[in-house]
Scaffold this motif. Structure first.
Motif, short mmCIF file in Angstrom:
data_model
loop_
_atom_site.label_atom_id
_atom_site.label_comp_id
_atom_site.label_asym_id
_atom_site.label_seq_id
_atom_site.Cartn_x
_atom_site.Cartn_y
_atom_site.Cartn_z
N MET A 1 1.09 -1.12 0.10
CA MET A 1 0.43 0.36 -0.04
C MET A 1 0.68 1.10 0.47
N ASP A 2 0.62 1.98 -1.04
CA ASP A 2 1.69 3.37 -0.51
C ASP A 2 1.00 4.37 -0.07
N LEU A 3 1.70 4.57 1.13
CA LEU A 3 1.60 5.82 2.06
C LEU A 3 1.84 7.16 2.19
N ASN A 4 2.14 7.34 0.76
CA ASN A 4 2.66 8.42 0.25
C ASN A 4 2.04 9.82 0.69
N VAL A 5 1.65 10.60 0.60
CA VAL A 5 0.73 11.38 1.40
C VAL A 5 1.65 13.01 0.35
N VAL A 6 0.76 12.65 -1.27
CA VAL A 6 1.59 14.11 -1.18
C VAL A 6 0.68 15.57 -0.95
N GLU A 7 -0.32 16.29 -0.74
CA GLU A 7 -0.94 16.96 -0.62
C GLU A 7 -0.86 17.32 1.28
N LEU A 8 -0.18 16.50 1.54
CA LEU A 8 -0.51 17.07 3.39
C LEU A 8 1.07 16.45 3.44
N ASN A 9 1.58 17.22 4.51
CA ASN A 9 2.82 17.50 4.74
C ASN A 9 2.58 17.55 6.41
N ALA A 10 4.60 17.77 6.49
CA ALA A 10 4.30 18.47 8.29
C ALA A 10 4.09 19.14 9.00
N THR A 12 0.96 20.89 7.29
CA THR A 12 -0.56 20.77 7.87
C THR A 12 -0.95 20.56 8.48
N PRO A 13 -1.50 21.61 9.57
CA PRO A 13 -2.35 21.95 10.72
C PRO A 13 -2.74 20.00 11.00
N LEU A 16 -6.37 20.58 10.63
CA LEU A 16 -7.48 19.46 9.46
C LEU A 16 -6.36 18.24 9.04
N ILE A 17 -6.39 17.61 10.03
CA ILE A 17 -5.76 15.75 9.23
C ILE A 17 -7.23 15.49 10.40
N ILE A 18 -7.02 16.15 11.71
CA ILE A 18 -8.37 15.00 12.27
C ILE A 18 -9.98 15.33 11.54
N ASP A 19 -9.71 16.95 11.03
CA ASP A 19 -11.37 16.55 10.47
C ASP A 19 -11.36 15.20 9.51
N LEU A 20 -10.28 15.52 8.68
CA LEU A 20 -10.10 14.68 7.19
C LEU A 20 -10.61 13.21 8.16
N PHE A 21 -9.28 13.37 8.89
CA PHE A 21 -9.52 11.83 9.63
C PHE A 21 -10.85 11.51 9.96
N THR A 22 -11.98 12.29 10.36
CA THR A 22 -13.43 11.34 11.29
C THR A 22 -13.98 11.68 9.84
N LEU A 23 -13.63 12.68 8.35
CA LEU A 23 -14.68 12.41 7.43
C LEU A 23 -14.46 11.26 7.20
N ALA A 24 -12.75 11.02 6.31
CA ALA A 24 -12.93 9.20 5.87
C ALA A 24 -12.53 8.59 7.02
N SER A 25 -13.28 8.42 8.07
CA SER A 25 -13.47 7.74 8.81
C SER A 25 -15.40 7.06 8.69
N GLN A 26 -15.47 8.87 8.76
CA GLN A 26 -17.81 8.91 8.89
C GLN A 26 -18.18 7.90 7.50
N LYS A 35 -3.95 6.74 5.77
CA LYS A 35 -2.88 7.58 5.45
C LYS A 35 -2.89 9.36 6.25
N LEU A 36 -4.01 9.05 7.19
CA LEU A 36 -4.31 10.23 7.33
C LEU A 36 -3.89 9.81 9.08
N GLU A 37 -4.35 8.68 9.23
CA GLU A 37 -3.48 8.35 11.25
C GLU A 37 -2.14 8.37 11.16
N TYR A 38 -0.79 8.08 9.66
CA TYR A 38 0.47 8.09 9.96
C TYR A 38 0.36 9.52 9.94
N MET A 39 0.20 10.38 8.95
CA MET A 39 0.37 11.78 9.26
C MET A 39 -0.21 12.77 11.11
#
Length: 72
Positions: A1-10, A12-13, A16-26, A35-39
């Motif tokens: 599995m490719d865990l490269n996150v191109v648009e998100l980096n160190a 990134t607030p 924002l990652i928490i909000d995206l993670f919540t939506l991805a879970s939902q 990927k967001l969990e690794y971030m």
């Protein structure tokens, strides 16, 4: 599995990652969620360790929990 996150980096607030993670879970977007969990694991800092611990426990974010255990 490719865990490269191109648009998100160190710079990134964390909020924002928490909000995206919540939506991805939902919407059951498991690859994005992982990927967001690794971030989130990369964003562990003294200022947010407690809030990330509570978030990770409530959302079953095992990668974040594992990283928190290592960093504590």
């Amino acid at each position: 599995m490719d865990l490269n996150v191109v648009e998100l980096n160190a710079s990134t607030p964390t909020e924002l990652i928490i909000d995206l993670f919540t939506l991805a879970s939902q919407y059951a977007l498991d690859v994005l969620r992982l990927k967001l969990e690794y971030m989130l694991a990369l964003h562990i800092a003294d200022e947010n360790v407690c809030s990330l611990l509570l978030f990770a426990e409530s959302h079953s974010a095992t990668k974040v929990l594992d990283s928190l255990r290592i960093s504590l």
